[in-house]
Every structure is written in C-alpha cells, then in structure tokens.
Design a protein around this motif. Structure first.
Motif, short mmCIF file in Angstrom:
data_model
loop_
_atom_site.label_atom_id
_atom_site.label_comp_id
_atom_site.label_asym_id
_atom_site.label_seq_id
_atom_site.Cartn_x
_atom_site.Cartn_y
_atom_site.Cartn_z
N ASP A 340 -1.20 35.87 -15.20
CA ASP A 340 -0.01 36.22 -14.42
C ASP A 340 -0.14 37.59 -13.77
N TYR A 341 -1.07 38.40 -14.27
CA TYR A 341 -1.23 39.76 -13.75
C TYR A 341 -2.37 39.87 -12.76
N THR A 342 -2.98 38.76 -12.35
CA THR A 342 -4.15 38.82 -11.48
C THR A 342 -3.80 38.49 -10.04
N VAL A 343 -2.53 38.56 -9.70
CA VAL A 343 -2.09 38.33 -8.32
C VAL A 343 -1.24 39.52 -7.91
N LEU A 344 -1.60 40.14 -6.79
CA LEU A 344 -0.88 41.30 -6.29
C LEU A 344 -0.58 41.09 -4.81
N ARG A 345 0.71 41.09 -4.49
CA ARG A 345 1.17 40.88 -3.11
C ARG A 345 0.58 39.60 -2.53
N GLY A 346 0.54 38.56 -3.37
CA GLY A 346 0.05 37.27 -2.92
C GLY A 346 -1.45 37.14 -2.87
N GLN A 347 -2.20 38.16 -3.28
CA GLN A 347 -3.66 38.14 -3.22
C GLN A 347 -4.24 37.99 -4.62
N ASP A 348 -5.25 37.11 -4.73
CA ASP A 348 -5.94 36.91 -6.00
C ASP A 348 -6.87 38.10 -6.24
N LEU A 349 -6.73 38.74 -7.42
CA LEU A 349 -7.52 39.93 -7.71
C LEU A 349 -8.86 39.64 -8.36
N HIS A 350 -9.16 38.37 -8.65
CA HIS A 350 -10.42 38.06 -9.31
C HIS A 350 -11.61 38.51 -8.47
N VAL A 406 -16.63 45.44 7.81
CA VAL A 406 -17.69 46.14 7.10
C VAL A 406 -17.21 46.83 5.83
N ILE A 407 -15.91 46.92 5.60
CA ILE A 407 -15.41 47.64 4.43
C ILE A 407 -15.95 47.07 3.12
N PRO A 408 -16.21 45.75 2.98
CA PRO A 408 -16.77 45.26 1.71
C PRO A 408 -18.15 45.83 1.40
N LEU A 409 -18.84 46.42 2.40
CA LEU A 409 -20.11 47.05 2.14
C LEU A 409 -19.96 48.41 1.46
N PHE A 410 -18.77 48.98 1.55
CA PHE A 410 -18.54 50.32 1.04
C PHE A 410 -17.46 50.40 -0.03
N SER A 411 -16.63 49.39 -0.14
CA SER A 411 -15.54 49.43 -1.11
C SER A 411 -15.12 48.02 -1.46
N PRO A 412 -14.76 47.78 -2.74
CA PRO A 412 -14.28 46.44 -3.12
C PRO A 412 -12.82 46.21 -2.78
N TYR A 413 -12.14 47.23 -2.27
CA TYR A 413 -10.70 47.13 -2.07
C TYR A 413 -10.37 47.03 -0.58
N GLY A 414 -10.39 45.80 -0.08
CA GLY A 414 -10.01 45.55 1.30
C GLY A 414 -8.61 44.97 1.38
N GLU A 415 -8.13 44.83 2.60
CA GLU A 415 -6.78 44.30 2.79
C GLU A 415 -6.71 42.82 2.45
N ASN A 416 -7.70 42.06 2.83
CA ASN A 416 -7.70 40.61 2.61
C ASN A 416 -8.99 40.21 1.92
N PRO A 417 -9.03 40.26 0.59
CA PRO A 417 -10.27 39.92 -0.12
C PRO A 417 -10.68 38.48 0.11
N TRP A 419 -14.61 35.83 -0.02
CA TRP A 419 -15.91 35.75 -0.66
C TRP A 419 -16.87 36.80 -0.11
N TRP A 420 -16.64 37.28 1.10
CA TRP A 420 -17.46 38.35 1.65
C TRP A 420 -17.30 39.63 0.82
N THR A 421 -16.16 39.77 0.15
CA THR A 421 -15.92 40.93 -0.72
C THR A 421 -16.94 40.97 -1.86
N VAL A 422 -17.37 39.80 -2.33
CA VAL A 422 -18.34 39.71 -3.42
C VAL A 422 -19.76 39.62 -2.88
N ILE A 423 -19.94 38.90 -1.78
CA ILE A 423 -21.29 38.70 -1.24
C ILE A 423 -21.89 40.02 -0.76
N ALA A 424 -21.06 40.88 -0.14
CA ALA A 424 -21.57 42.14 0.41
C ALA A 424 -22.22 43.02 -0.66
#
Length: 465
Positions: A340-350, A406-417, A419-424
């Motif tokens: 229940d705590y892995t969703v923030l503002r409608g986004q999955d935090l996994h 390009v933000i996933p190349l420098f930070s895991p915290y983007g506006e819309n996570p 799979w590119w967030t993990v692949i980068a």
C-alpha cells in the motif's frame, strides 16, 4: 585489571591533573554560585552544560580519535599488536582508558546540571536528560574511535586535520539525537511523540533507544576492526547483521495518524519501503567509501574465486559488494509486505526502488574503478567528486526539452518512471563493468607491481568488517 587500561589510567591521571581539574571546576561553579545569589539555577545549568561539552564532546572525542593514531605516529603500535591481549580487551581499554579523565570532569558537570534543574524539572525529565547527555557523549567518543580504527585500514600517517575530522564525524552522529531529545517541552504532547514499529514513544525515549543501540553497534565494530588490526579472522556476518538492523530500525519510523486539523508536516516520514531503501543505500555508499581496497586483498579474493575456495572468497569479499544484494532483498521484502505504500501520486515506486539500487551498484563499480587505478587504493575522494558532478551539474547543463528523456541516465527519480528508468542504469552498469573488468585483469591478475608487494596496512585488511 586490563594491563592496557591500567597503563592509560596511569598516563592520564597524573598528579597535577588530579589537582587541576577539580580545583578549576570548583572555582568556576563556585563563582557561578556566588554570582547567582548563592543558588543553582539556569545560570549554573548553562555553565555545567558548556563544561560538559568542552570536556566530553571536544576533549574526550579528541582523546578517543587519537588513542591509536598517536601510537602509530610514535611507532609504538606494532609492539602492542604483537601482545597477547584479545581484540575486545585492547579495544575497550583504548577507548575507556584514553577518555576516563574527561569523564571525571563530565560527571562533575552533570551533577551540577542535575542540581541546577532539580527544582524546576520533573524527576523523569531530569533523569532522561542526564542519560541523554551521558549516552550521546559516549556515542560521540565511540564513533570517533571507530572511525579512526577504520582509517588505519588505509593509511599509517596521521596529522591534526585527520584527528579533527574524526572528531567532527563523531559529534555529527551524536549531537542530533541529543538536540532532538532535549528540544521537547515535557515529552507528553502530540508533537513530542513518534511512532516506531507501532509503538508511541516520546522523542527523548526514542533518542535514548537510538543512542543505546548505536553505542552497542559501535562497540561491536570496534571489536571487529581491532580483530582485523591484530590479524585475527573476522567474517562478514557482523556487518551483514548491522545492515539488516539499520533497515529494520529506520523502516519502523512512521508518521503520526493525525487528523485533518493537525499540521501533518511534523514527522511526515517516507513510506516503510522508502525508509528501508534510504537506510540501505546510505550504507552501500558508506562502506564503499570507507572500506579499504588493497590490491593484495583483491588478489586473494580473485585467487579464491578462481580456485573455487568459496569460504575464503566469502571471508575476503568486500563488504560493499555483500551490502548490495542485502539491501535489494530488504527493499523487496518491505515493498512486498507493505504494498500500500509503494504508490505515490498514482505512480508505482517499484521501478524507482530498483533504479536507485542499480545506481548505487553503478557508483560502487565506479569507485572501485578509480581506486584500482592508484597503487594506494585511495581514490574515493576523486570518485565522489566525479559522481557529484554527474548527479548535480550534468543534468543542469542539459536543455529542458531533452531532460525527461535523459534524466534516467543521471537520476532514478523522474517525473514519469517507466522501464527506461531501470534500463538506463543497467546500460551504465554494463559500461562500468566492462571498464572495471579490464582494469581488474590488468591490475589484479597482471604482474605484481613493486609498490604492491608490501603487506596491507593492517597486516590483514581482508578481515575487516
């Protein structure tokens, strides 16, 4: 009596000191008592607190940090290492003996502090305050001694700047719980409470638990590092247990279930999985920066893996490498049990959790890549500066139009996570891994350099925790 403890007591408790300390404190408190119209009140309480800080937090931390370093600088540490004393006996004797004299003055100051507040404070609050002062003072000295023992895994020459920096680290760890624990009025209001693993505790109570727990872990770390210094084997279990403890401890901090009319900004902690992630990732970077990276240790690890000597490989494995899967497992368990705590503002935090651990693994590989390029293995400072530029300055120089891509190349915290967030970061890990493997083959598996033929700084740095 412990012979090292007795030696330090005889050194510290010299005749003129035994006279000067009580006479000086008596003169100061006597003058304060006289100026306050022959009464102990807020004025004497302030003077007692200042004296305690000067004796325990400033002088005491310096004594703790310098207890082994001065032995190394004076070339007297090697004979002590060859003695028959146990690691625990040597560790607690060095810490307690070097700081015992400062505690004599510290207890005198705490006595005046208690006498100055007896009339105005409740007994419970007075006892808790004195306990916090004494506990955080011991915590500061323990951390200073622990940090100095960790430092001698890498170097054998120390100056005043090193000692002061170790003092600073000890006080940074101890002063926040002291300030927070003493900042509340009575420990009974809603804003003075904290929820920890479902239990409502006052801030002084929680900070007392925090202080006691980390004093215990600090003493355990001193024992382990002293065993490494005395060339005694130490497995990785203690560090692994501390990682698990830290994730459980800080994962239990929760926000208060306050109503809509109460300001929810107070103690608004992140979710349980996020707190576990923060604690775990912090420990990855902490051990990655502080752990020794001696080439002989890494050659022993490489030989053990090549020879399928798994027990030796486990014993010589860098603790930073062990920490990464432990943190990943801890975050996965927390996210699975508290979905229940892995969703923030409608986004999955996994995806963000996974990307954060991957970034930590990438940075760890980069730190090792830099350190292996130096014979002394001490390139952490350069690596941290480079990573700071990567995380802070590079995204600022990129145009806003392309930042989201390009933000996933420098930070895991983007506006819309996505799979590119993990692949980068996985792609970056592949690049760093290839560069590190190439340097590993050249430095670790290649011919032994003349500068690498000397033994590790600790005699057996592979056994550190």
């Amino acid at each position: 009596m412990n012979p090292e403890f007795r030696r330090l007591l005889l050194t510290e408790f010299q005749g003129y000191r035994l006279i000067a300390l009580p006479v000086s404190l008596g003169a100061i408190f006597g003058l304060t008592y006289y100026l306050n119209d022959f009464a102990f009140d807020s004025g004497s309480s302030f003077v007692a607190t200042a004296g305690y800080f000067a004796l325990v937090f400033i002088w005491g931390t310096r004594q703790a940090a310098d207890s082994v370093l001065q032995e190394i600088n004076h070339k007297t540490w090697v004979p002590q290492r060859m003695s028959s004393m146990s690691a625990w006996g040597m560790g607690w004797a060095k810490l307690a003996g070097s700081t015992a004299f400062t505690w004599i003055g510290g207890f005198i100051c705490l006595g005046v502090f208690a006498a100055s507040n007896t009339e105005w404070w409740s007994t419970q609050r007075l006892i808790m305050s004195v306990a916090l002062y004494a506990g955080t003072g011991l915590l500061a000295q323990t951390i200073c001694f622990l940090v100095s023992l960790s430092a001698i895994q890498k170097r054998r020459e120390f100056g005043r700047v090193h000692v002061v920096s170790y003092q600073f680290l000890g006080m940074i760890c101890a002063l926040p719980p002291l300030y927070i624990g003493l900042s509340v009025t009575g420990g009974e209001g809603i804003l003075d409470l904290i929820t920890w693993h479902g239990e409502y505790l006052s801030l002084p109570q929680f900070m007392a638990i925090f202080t006691a727990a980390f004093i215990g872990w600090g003493l355990a770390g001193i024992w382990a590092l002293m065993r490494a210094e005395l060339q005694e084997p130490v497995g990785p279990w203690l560090w692994a247990a501390f990682v698990v403890f830290a994730m459980v401890f800080f994962g239990g901090l929760r926000s208060l279930p306050v109503g809509p009319n109460t300001p929810i900004a107070f103690y608004d902690f992140p979710s349980i999985p996020t707190m576990v992630l923060i604690a775990g990732v912090f420990l990855i970077y902490l051990i990655g920066v502080t752990e020794g990276k001696n080439r002989i240790q890494l050659r022993r690890l490489d030989g053990a893996i090549s020879g399928r000597q798994w027990r030796t490989a486990w014993m010589t494995m860098p603790r930073s490498i062990i920490t990464v899967p432990l943190v990943g497992l801890g975050v996965w368990i927390a996210a699975s049990n508290f979905s229940d705590y892995t969703v923030l503002r409608g986004q999955d935090l996994h995806l963000i959790y996974g990307a954060t651990i991957l970034f930590a693994l990438r940075d760890l590989g980069f730190i090792y890549f830099i350190c292996l390029g130096r014979r002394d293995g001490r390139g952490e400072g350069i690596a941290l500066i480079a990573l700071a530029l990567l995380y802070i300055l590079v995204p600022e120089t990129i145009g806003v139009e392309t930042l989201d891509q390009v933000i996933p190349l420098f930070s895991p915290y983007g506006e819309n996570p996505s799979w590119w967030t993990v692949i980068a970061p996985m792609l970056e890990i592949g690049i760093i891994g290839a560069l590190l493997a190439r340097r590993w083959r050249r430095v670790i598996r290649g011919p032994v350099d003349a500068g690498d033929s000397s033994p590790p700084a600790t005699g057996n740095a592979t056994e550190q925790t």
